[in-house]
Design a protein around this motif. Structure first.
Motif, PDB file in Angstrom:
ATOM      1  N   PHE A 124       0.877  -1.171   0.000  1.00 21.48           N
ATOM      2  CA  PHE A 124       0.000   0.000   0.000  1.00 21.48           C
ATOM      3  C   PHE A 124       0.912   1.218   0.000  1.00 21.48           C
ATOM      4  CE2 PHE A 124      -2.455   3.369   2.117  1.00 21.48           C
ATOM      5  CZ  PHE A 124      -3.570   3.396   1.276  1.00 21.48           C
ATOM      6  N   VAL A 125       0.626   2.189  -0.862  1.00 25.67           N
ATOM      7  CA  VAL A 125       1.552   3.292  -1.111  1.00 25.67           C
ATOM      8  C   VAL A 125       0.891   4.634  -0.813  1.00 25.67           C
ATOM      9  CG1 VAL A 125       2.987   4.459  -2.832  1.00 25.67           C
ATOM     10  CG2 VAL A 125       2.710   1.960  -2.910  1.00 25.67           C
ATOM     11  N   ALA A 126       1.602   5.481  -0.093  1.00 22.97           N
ATOM     12  CA  ALA A 126       1.249   6.893   0.045  1.00 22.97           C
ATOM     13  C   ALA A 126       2.246   7.665  -0.815  1.00 22.97           C
ATOM     14  CB  ALA A 126       1.320   7.337   1.496  1.00 22.97           C
ATOM     15  N   ASP A 127       1.798   8.104  -1.986  1.00 26.45           N
ATOM     16  CA  ASP A 127       2.648   8.734  -2.999  1.00 26.45           C
ATOM     17  C   ASP A 127       2.459  10.250  -2.925  1.00 26.45           C
ATOM     18  OD1 ASP A 127       3.987   9.579  -5.222  1.00 26.45           O
ATOM     19  OD2 ASP A 127       2.965   8.276  -6.638  1.00 26.45           O
ATOM     20  N   PHE A 128       3.540  10.968  -2.732  1.00 33.36           N
ATOM     21  CA  PHE A 128       3.536  12.396  -2.450  1.00 33.36           C
ATOM     22  C   PHE A 128       4.096  13.136  -3.658  1.00 33.36           C
ATOM     23  CE2 PHE A 128       5.673  15.819   0.288  1.00 33.36           C
ATOM     24  CZ  PHE A 128       4.504  16.551   0.438  1.00 33.36           C
ATOM     25  N   GLU A 129       3.201  13.696  -4.495  1.00 37.14           N
ATOM     26  CA  GLU A 129       3.622  14.398  -5.715  1.00 37.14           C
ATOM     27  C   GLU A 129       3.731  15.896  -5.430  1.00 37.14           C
ATOM     28  OE1 GLU A 129       2.097  15.288 -10.279  1.00 37.14           O
ATOM     29  OE2 GLU A 129       0.683  14.613  -8.747  1.00 37.14           O
ATOM     30  N   VAL A 130       4.933  16.413  -5.455  1.00 37.76           N
ATOM     31  CA  VAL A 130       5.175  17.821  -5.147  1.00 37.76           C
ATOM     32  C   VAL A 130       5.151  18.630  -6.436  1.00 37.76           C
ATOM     33  CG1 VAL A 130       6.779  19.459  -4.094  1.00 37.76           C
ATOM     34  CG2 VAL A 130       6.589  17.130  -3.176  1.00 37.76           C
ATOM     35  N   TYR A 131       4.410  19.746  -6.424  1.00 37.83           N
ATOM     36  CA  TYR A 131       4.366  20.625  -7.586  1.00 37.83           C
ATOM     37  C   TYR A 131       5.724  21.268  -7.810  1.00 37.83           C
ATOM     38  CZ  TYR A 131      -0.706  20.255  -6.969  1.00 37.83           C
ATOM     39  OH  TYR A 131      -1.984  19.794  -6.821  1.00 37.83           O
ATOM     40  N   ARG A 132       5.918  21.799  -9.018  1.00 35.76           N
ATOM     41  CA  ARG A 132       7.174  22.445  -9.376  1.00 35.76           C
ATOM     42  C   ARG A 132       6.921  23.895  -9.796  1.00 35.76           C
ATOM     43  NH1 ARG A 132      11.507  18.960 -10.040  1.00 35.76           N
ATOM     44  NH2 ARG A 132      10.958  16.740  -9.884  1.00 35.76           N
ATOM     45  N   TYR A 133       7.880  24.751  -9.515  1.00 34.10           N
ATOM     46  CA  TYR A 133       7.781  26.143  -9.949  1.00 34.10           C
ATOM     47  C   TYR A 133       7.823  26.188 -11.477  1.00 34.10           C
ATOM     48  CZ  TYR A 133       8.558  27.708  -5.149  1.00 34.10           C
ATOM     49  OH  TYR A 133       8.442  27.942  -3.795  1.00 34.10           O
ATOM     50  N   SER A 134       6.978  27.027 -12.044  1.00 28.72           N
ATOM     51  CA  SER A 134       6.862  27.075 -13.503  1.00 28.72           C
ATOM     52  C   SER A 134       8.107  27.634 -14.175  1.00 28.72           C
ATOM     53  CB  SER A 134       5.647  27.916 -13.898  1.00 28.72           C
ATOM     54  OG  SER A 134       5.751  29.231 -13.347  1.00 28.72           O
ATOM     55  N   ASP A 135       8.837  28.523 -13.494  1.00 26.87           N
ATOM     56  CA  ASP A 135       9.994  29.141 -14.141  1.00 26.87           C
ATOM     57  C   ASP A 135      11.262  28.291 -14.033  1.00 26.87           C
ATOM     58  OD1 ASP A 135      10.266  29.476 -11.444  1.00 26.87           O
ATOM     59  OD2 ASP A 135      10.576  31.648 -11.486  1.00 26.87           O
ATOM     60  N   SER A 136      11.476  27.662 -12.887  1.00 25.38           N
ATOM     61  CA  SER A 136      12.725  26.923 -12.672  1.00 25.38           C
ATOM     62  C   SER A 136      12.573  25.406 -12.760  1.00 25.38           C
ATOM     63  CB  SER A 136      13.301  27.271 -11.294  1.00 25.38           C
ATOM     64  OG  SER A 136      12.430  26.805 -10.259  1.00 25.38           O
ATOM     65  N   GLY A 137      11.350  24.912 -12.608  1.00 23.94           N
ATOM     66  CA  GLY A 137      11.134  23.463 -12.588  1.00 23.94           C
ATOM     67  C   GLY A 137      11.506  22.832 -11.263  1.00 23.94           C
ATOM     68  N   ARG A 138      11.954  23.654 -10.296  1.00 26.82           N
ATOM     69  CA  ARG A 138      12.327  23.146  -8.977  1.00 26.82           C
ATOM     70  C   ARG A 138      11.086  22.776  -8.181  1.00 26.82           C
ATOM     71  NH1 ARG A 138      12.910  26.078  -4.307  1.00 26.82           N
ATOM     72  NH2 ARG A 138      12.745  28.026  -5.502  1.00 26.82           N
ATOM     73  N   GLN A 139      11.192  21.702  -7.387  1.00 25.02           N
ATOM     74  CA  GLN A 139      10.078  21.306  -6.545  1.00 25.02           C
ATOM     75  C   GLN A 139       9.773  22.400  -5.526  1.00 25.02           C
ATOM     76  OE1 GLN A 139       9.633  16.623  -6.121  1.00 25.02           O
ATOM     77  NE2 GLN A 139      11.566  17.266  -5.245  1.00 25.02           N
ATOM     78  N   VAL A 140       8.484  22.639  -5.301  1.00 25.51           N
ATOM     79  CA  VAL A 140       8.064  23.705  -4.393  1.00 25.51           C
ATOM     80  C   VAL A 140       8.538  23.426  -2.972  1.00 25.51           C
ATOM     81  CG1 VAL A 140       6.035  24.836  -3.362  1.00 25.51           C
ATOM     82  CG2 VAL A 140       6.075  24.327  -5.818  1.00 25.51           C
TER      83      VAL A 140
END
Length: 351
Positions: A124-140
């Motif tokens: 069973f998985v708790a998958d944590f998808e972090v958004y990325r900044y639109s300009d740098s692509g770095r995870q928020v």
């Protein structure tokens, strides 16, 4: 321009507690990074995630070796998540608790998605998808914040199913250099393999453990907490029409399932406008009505003082036959059979 990403101010409680354990002045530190210390006492406040990330960097630099991330998790209590925390504590199982966190992720922050699902035959998985900044692509969220959150999920899991709980593995979608040197405290806390450069940030756990009945399982209190949670979500996430509609449905169901036209009128929308807005959110009124009825039913069915006919009435069915047909569609058996199995076994699981 990047969106404004924020997190529930309740997160400041375990963060400041962790600071105190390392003799870091919480008031001084928060003010350095533009966070008012009064935010700690605002249960519905929001804090800039970028400022919070700076706090994590500062504290980790002072403490070293990722220990601060783990101390934040150890200092966590579900109550910091407002009504979501109480709904999680009273959930039937760890699986249901994680599904609640995923469903109401906007309570936690607006910078990520979380998915809770079964994988393969055993996981069973708790998958944590972090958004990325639109300009740098770095995870928020910074790697330190991600580690602190996954550690918090593990701490929460131990609160629900027992202190001896340990995951199958922890996965990060970045390399270990993003966190610094390996740390014995981190390894001891997770007590499982930690994998880097994966495609996801996730806690992978044993499915049977996730399915088993939790110590604090209480369907009556869980229903009350979910009702409060939905009202809270209507305040903090006014852009999500689904919460507003579900609240209207819950209020009206004992008098019969409200029509889509009635709900649209109550919300001050035309029928066409409501349908368009729901379509933009990838859902429809029929799906919300169905999921709300099912959620309420699966709480009510675990309450022996309610008869099957009463449950059918409470979720808006005009007769027991229609309710039985709906329940078979949801669970593949009659409601009486499901209740008998639930009451005679602590391992019955919703599907």
């Amino acid at each position: 321009m990047n969106a404004y990403y924020s997190a529930l101010s309740g997160w400041l409680i375990p963060i400041t507690r962790a600071m105190k354990s390392f003799d870091i002045d919480p008031v001084e530190t928060l003010e350095i990074f533009g966070i008012s210390p009064s935010e700690v006492n605002d249960p519905e406040g929001r804090v800039c995630v970028q400022s919070m990330g700076n706090v994590f960097a500062y504290c980790n630099n002072k403490v070293g070796n990722r220990v601060f991330n783990i101390e934040v998790a150890k200092s966590f209590h579900p109550s910091v998540l407002h009504a979501l925390g109480y709904a999680v504590q009273s959930a039937y199982s760890l699986q249901e608790a994680m599904e609640r966190v995923a469903q109401y992720k906007r309570v936690v922050s607006n910078c990520c998605n979380m998915y809770a699902f079964e994988e393969g035959e055993d996981d069973f998985v708790a998958d944590f998808e972090v958004y990325r900044y639109s300009d740098s692509g770095r995870q928020v969220l910074t790697p330190h914040m991600i580690e602190a959150f996954l550690a918090t999920l593990v701490k929460l899991s131990r609160d629900i199913v027992g202190r001896d709980f340990k995951p199958i593995k922890i996965q990060y979608n970045f390399d270990s250099l993003g966190l610094g040197d390996n740390c014995d405290v981190v390894a001891e806390f997770f007590d499982c393999p930690i994998e880097y450069n994966c495609e996801r940030n996730a806690v992978v756990m044993d499915r049977e453990i996730a399915r088993s009945q939790a110590f604090g399982s209480n369907p009556v209190m869980n229903q009350l907490h979910l009702d409060v949670l939905n009202k809270f979500m209507c305040r903090v996430d006014k852009t999500n029409l689904s919460y507003q509609i579900e609240n209207r449905i819950v209020e009206e169901l004992p008098l019969g399932a409200p029509s889509q036209s009635d709900v649209a009128k109550q919300l001050g929308l035309s029928l066409r406008n409501l349908q368009r807005k729901l379509s933009d959110q990838g859902t429809c009124y029929k799906d919300i009505l169905e999921s709300t009825r099912k959620r309420l039913t699966m709480n009510y069915i675990k309450q022996p003082h309610l008869s099957i006919s009463e449950i059918g009435y409470l979720v808006g069915f005009s007769n027991v036959a229609n309710f039985n047909r709906a329940f078979r569609r949801w669970q593949g058996c009659a409601p009486g059979e499901y209740r008998h199995r639930y009451l005679s076994s602590n391992s019955l699981i919703e599907t």
